[in-house]
Design a protein around this motif. Structure first.
Motif, PDB file in Angstrom:
ATOM      1  N   PRO A   1      -9.510  24.711  -6.016  1.00  0.00           N
ATOM      2  CA  PRO A   1      -8.598  25.543  -5.212  1.00  0.00           C
ATOM      3  C   PRO A   1      -8.660  25.179  -3.735  1.00  0.00           C
ATOM      4  O   PRO A   1      -9.742  25.050  -3.160  1.00  0.00           O
ATOM      5  CB  PRO A   1      -9.123  26.964  -5.457  1.00  0.00           C
ATOM      6  CG  PRO A   1      -9.888  26.880  -6.740  1.00  0.00           C
ATOM      7  CD  PRO A   1     -10.488  25.515  -6.771  1.00  0.00           C
ATOM      8  N   GLY A   2      -7.484  24.982  -3.152  1.00  0.00           N
ATOM      9  CA  GLY A   2      -7.410  24.708  -1.728  1.00  0.00           C
ATOM     10  C   GLY A   2      -7.854  23.315  -1.321  1.00  0.00           C
ATOM     11  O   GLY A   2      -8.064  23.058  -0.126  1.00  0.00           O
ATOM     12  N   ARG A   3      -7.964  22.396  -2.279  1.00  0.00           N
ATOM     13  CA  ARG A   3      -8.412  21.044  -1.956  1.00  0.00           C
ATOM     14  C   ARG A   3      -7.411  20.010  -2.472  1.00  0.00           C
ATOM     15  O   ARG A   3      -6.617  20.296  -3.371  1.00  0.00           O
ATOM     16  CB  ARG A   3      -9.800  20.759  -2.561  1.00  0.00           C
ATOM     17  CG  ARG A   3     -10.878  21.750  -2.138  1.00  0.00           C
ATOM     18  CD  ARG A   3     -12.257  21.240  -2.506  1.00  0.00           C
ATOM     19  NE  ARG A   3     -12.626  20.061  -1.724  1.00  0.00           N
ATOM     20  CZ  ARG A   3     -13.179  20.115  -0.504  1.00  0.00           C
ATOM     21  NH1 ARG A   3     -13.396  21.291   0.069  1.00  0.00           N
ATOM     22  NH2 ARG A   3     -13.502  19.012   0.133  1.00  0.00           N
ATOM     23  N   LEU A   4      -7.443  18.833  -1.868  1.00  0.00           N
ATOM     24  CA  LEU A   4      -6.575  17.726  -2.257  1.00  0.00           C
ATOM     25  C   LEU A   4      -7.422  16.485  -2.510  1.00  0.00           C
ATOM     26  O   LEU A   4      -8.427  16.256  -1.828  1.00  0.00           O
ATOM     27  CB  LEU A   4      -5.558  17.412  -1.159  1.00  0.00           C
ATOM     28  CG  LEU A   4      -4.386  18.370  -0.953  1.00  0.00           C
ATOM     29  CD1 LEU A   4      -3.572  17.922   0.256  1.00  0.00           C
ATOM     30  CD2 LEU A   4      -3.499  18.418  -2.191  1.00  0.00           C
ATOM     31  N   LEU A   5      -7.006  15.696  -3.474  1.00  0.00           N
ATOM     32  CA  LEU A   5      -7.598  14.380  -3.685  1.00  0.00           C
ATOM     33  C   LEU A   5      -6.564  13.351  -3.222  1.00  0.00           C
ATOM     34  O   LEU A   5      -5.564  13.110  -3.892  1.00  0.00           O
ATOM     35  CB  LEU A   5      -7.941  14.162  -5.160  1.00  0.00           C
ATOM     36  CG  LEU A   5      -8.643  12.825  -5.477  1.00  0.00           C
ATOM     37  CD1 LEU A   5     -10.011  12.770  -4.793  1.00  0.00           C
ATOM     38  CD2 LEU A   5      -8.795  12.632  -6.979  1.00  0.00           C
ATOM     39  N   LEU A   6      -6.793  12.795  -2.039  1.00  0.00           N
ATOM     40  CA  LEU A   6      -5.882  11.802  -1.482  1.00  0.00           C
ATOM     41  C   LEU A   6      -6.229  10.432  -2.040  1.00  0.00           C
ATOM     42  O   LEU A   6      -7.408  10.060  -2.112  1.00  0.00           O
ATOM     43  CB  LEU A   6      -5.981  11.789   0.040  1.00  0.00           C
ATOM     44  CG  LEU A   6      -5.807  13.139   0.748  1.00  0.00           C
ATOM     45  CD1 LEU A   6      -5.861  12.948   2.257  1.00  0.00           C
ATOM     46  CD2 LEU A   6      -4.502  13.809   0.341  1.00  0.00           C
ATOM     47  N   VAL A   7      -5.208   9.679  -2.429  1.00  0.00           N
ATOM     48  CA  VAL A   7      -5.413   8.361  -3.033  1.00  0.00           C
ATOM     49  C   VAL A   7      -4.636   7.316  -2.240  1.00  0.00           C
ATOM     50  O   VAL A   7      -3.432   7.469  -2.024  1.00  0.00           O
ATOM     51  CB  VAL A   7      -4.961   8.334  -4.511  1.00  0.00           C
ATOM     52  CG1 VAL A   7      -5.295   6.978  -5.135  1.00  0.00           C
ATOM     53  CG2 VAL A   7      -5.598   9.458  -5.305  1.00  0.00           C
ATOM     54  N   CYS A   8      -5.344   6.291  -1.808  1.00  0.00           N
ATOM     55  CA  CYS A   8      -4.721   5.155  -1.121  1.00  0.00           C
ATOM     56  C   CYS A   8      -4.719   3.971  -2.091  1.00  0.00           C
ATOM     57  O   CYS A   8      -5.774   3.493  -2.518  1.00  0.00           O
ATOM     58  CB  CYS A   8      -5.497   4.810   0.151  1.00  0.00           C
ATOM     59  SG  CYS A   8      -4.757   3.462   1.116  1.00  0.00           S
TER      60      CYS A   8
ATOM     61  N   ALA B   1       0.841  -1.199   0.000  1.00  0.00           N
ATOM     62  CA  ALA B   1       0.000   0.000   0.000  1.00  0.00           C
ATOM     63  C   ALA B   1       0.875   1.248   0.000  1.00  0.00           C
ATOM     64  O   ALA B   1       1.966   1.251   0.572  1.00  0.00           O
ATOM     65  CB  ALA B   1      -0.930  -0.002   1.210  1.00  0.00           C
ATOM     66  N   TRP B   2       0.397   2.301  -0.658  1.00  0.00           N
ATOM     67  CA  TRP B   2       1.081   3.587  -0.661  1.00  0.00           C
ATOM     68  C   TRP B   2       0.058   4.692  -0.914  1.00  0.00           C
ATOM     69  O   TRP B   2      -1.063   4.439  -1.358  1.00  0.00           O
ATOM     70  CB  TRP B   2       2.196   3.609  -1.708  1.00  0.00           C
ATOM     71  CG  TRP B   2       1.739   3.542  -3.136  1.00  0.00           C
ATOM     72  CD1 TRP B   2       1.494   4.578  -3.990  1.00  0.00           C
ATOM     73  CD2 TRP B   2       1.454   2.350  -3.894  1.00  0.00           C
ATOM     74  NE1 TRP B   2       1.086   4.121  -5.216  1.00  0.00           N
ATOM     75  CE2 TRP B   2       1.054   2.758  -5.193  1.00  0.00           C
ATOM     76  CE3 TRP B   2       1.505   0.984  -3.594  1.00  0.00           C
ATOM     77  CZ2 TRP B   2       0.706   1.848  -6.181  1.00  0.00           C
ATOM     78  CZ3 TRP B   2       1.150   0.079  -4.579  1.00  0.00           C
ATOM     79  CH2 TRP B   2       0.768   0.506  -5.857  1.00  0.00           C
ATOM     80  N   LEU B   3       0.470   5.924  -0.593  1.00  0.00           N
ATOM     81  CA  LEU B   3      -0.417   7.074  -0.731  1.00  0.00           C
ATOM     82  C   LEU B   3       0.096   8.014  -1.813  1.00  0.00           C
ATOM     83  O   LEU B   3       1.302   8.109  -2.040  1.00  0.00           O
ATOM     84  CB  LEU B   3      -0.515   7.841   0.598  1.00  0.00           C
ATOM     85  CG  LEU B   3      -0.950   7.037   1.827  1.00  0.00           C
ATOM     86  CD1 LEU B   3      -0.983   7.938   3.060  1.00  0.00           C
ATOM     87  CD2 LEU B   3      -2.302   6.394   1.602  1.00  0.00           C
ATOM     88  N   SER B   4      -0.825   8.717  -2.449  1.00  0.00           N
ATOM     89  CA  SER B   4      -0.462   9.725  -3.442  1.00  0.00           C
ATOM     90  C   SER B   4      -1.606  10.723  -3.525  1.00  0.00           C
ATOM     91  O   SER B   4      -2.626  10.582  -2.846  1.00  0.00           O
ATOM     92  CB  SER B   4      -0.202   9.082  -4.809  1.00  0.00           C
ATOM     93  OG  SER B   4      -1.407   8.612  -5.382  1.00  0.00           O
ATOM     94  N   THR B   5      -1.433  11.719  -4.378  1.00  0.00           N
ATOM     95  CA  THR B   5      -2.511  12.663  -4.647  1.00  0.00           C
ATOM     96  C   THR B   5      -2.953  12.511  -6.093  1.00  0.00           C
ATOM     97  O   THR B   5      -2.155  12.195  -6.980  1.00  0.00           O
ATOM     98  CB  THR B   5      -2.064  14.113  -4.409  1.00  0.00           C
ATOM     99  OG1 THR B   5      -0.924  14.396  -5.231  1.00  0.00           O
ATOM    100  CG2 THR B   5      -1.716  14.340  -2.945  1.00  0.00           C
TER     101      THR B   5
END
Length: 326
Positions: free
Chosen positions: A217-224, A207-211
């Protein structure tokens, strides 16, 4: 059939284990697809699947099976397998002309596809269910039950006409009945027995994390990302402490070539609130210990620049001073 069911559960439970050792439901499907391009051109394709794992291919020219797993022959003898190859080859050559000869009567339009699907399904606490169905253009048409063909509710008058014709072949239907209620369950049983070690294996995930692409604006999409796990069942959650986060987006579980699986789970968050989030992975191969990955805010480019440049400048100054002293 009741005796077969009891034997099947004995096979599936290794070394006196529980039903949870083998993930149910599980099924086998054998699919013959006939593509009718015109009155004189038909192409056949055949395959067999244990859930999403393909176990067999089929050469329509020679009528021979292709065994895609070391255990794909199950417990059948070579003689029995040859008989099944011969049976499928005869069916694949005799089945298409029936549809060619009734194109107008059944209101069929070239090109079209007919799928013949036979298989068995094993559900926890239920008897083994085996079936034979025929579909037209991907939609159920007729199915075989208790020595007779029955129309599908969506089959309309076409399905009723086909059933009327097929039910005239009493001898053929008797052979089909034996195949669905005896030969196919025995093959399913033998396949599960032969492939038990492979099907019951446990492969730990990575497993690893990325965006992902910025949602705004001002937001992130976190991906596991969770990859390389087997069996297929897996739990992946974005967490804040012990609280699961709502709004997660779960992708499809995709297969790898080695039979393991890949999944990604995404979470759209405000960038300043991302710190402290974690991705929790639960899988049977982890022995009850969840895998937890914590999200950390990436360092700014300025800090990275200082971390690299300052040591280089200091080292260059030291080299210059030593040179002068020398």
């Amino acid at each position: 059939m009741l005796f077969l069911q009891l034997v099947l559960f004995v096979v599936l439970l290794p070394d006196g284990g529980s039903e949870d050792d083998f993930q149910l439901p599980i099924s086998i499907r054998m699919i013959l697809t006939s593509s009718f391009y015109n009155h004189s051109w038909t192409q056949n394709q055949g395959s067999a699947w244990l859930d999403e794992l393909q176990t067999h291919g089929w050469d329509s020219k020679t009528g021979a099976f292709t065994y895609l797993q070391p255990w794909s022959k199950g417990n059948f003898s070579n003689k029995e397998l040859k008989e099944q190859e011969r049976s499928l080859h005869i069916f694949s050559t005799g089945f298409p002309p029936i549809f060619h000869n009734h194109v107008r009567q059944w209101q069929l339009e070239y090109p079209f596809q007919v799928q013949v699907v036979k298989g068995c399904e094993l559900h926890f606490g239920k008897a083994l269910e085996c079936y034979l169905r025929i579909a037209y253009q991907g939609s159920d048409l007729v199915n075989f039950q208790n020595m007779t063909w029955q129309p599908s509710p969506k089959g309309g008058s076409r399905a009723q006409q086909i059933c009327k014709l097929f039910n005239q072949y009493y001898v053929v239907n008797k052979i089909v009945h034996v195949h669905i209620n005896d030969i196919l369950p025995r093959f399913f049983l033998g396949l599960l027995d032969a492939g038990k070690a492979y099907l019951l294996r446990q492969v730990r995930p990575e497993a690893w994390l990325s965006t992902g692409p910025s949602p705004g604006p001002g937001r992130l999409l976190l991906v596991c990302h969770v990859s390389g796990f087997y069996p297929k069942s897996v739990g992946v959650m974005w967490m804040w402490g012990e609280q699961e986060q709502w709004g997660t987006q779960r992708g499809d579980i995709l297969p790898h070539a080695d039979g393991t699986w890949y999944l990604r789970v995404m979470l759209d968050v405000v960038a300043r609130e991302a710190a402290g989030l974690s991705c929790r992975v639960r899988h049977s191969s982890l022995g009850g210990q969840d895998m937890v990955l914590y999200w950390e805010q990436p360092h700014s480019m300025g800090l990275v620049f200082l971390a690299v440049i300052v040591p280089v400048v200091l080292l260059a100054g030291l080299v210059l001073w030593l040179w002068k002293c020398w």
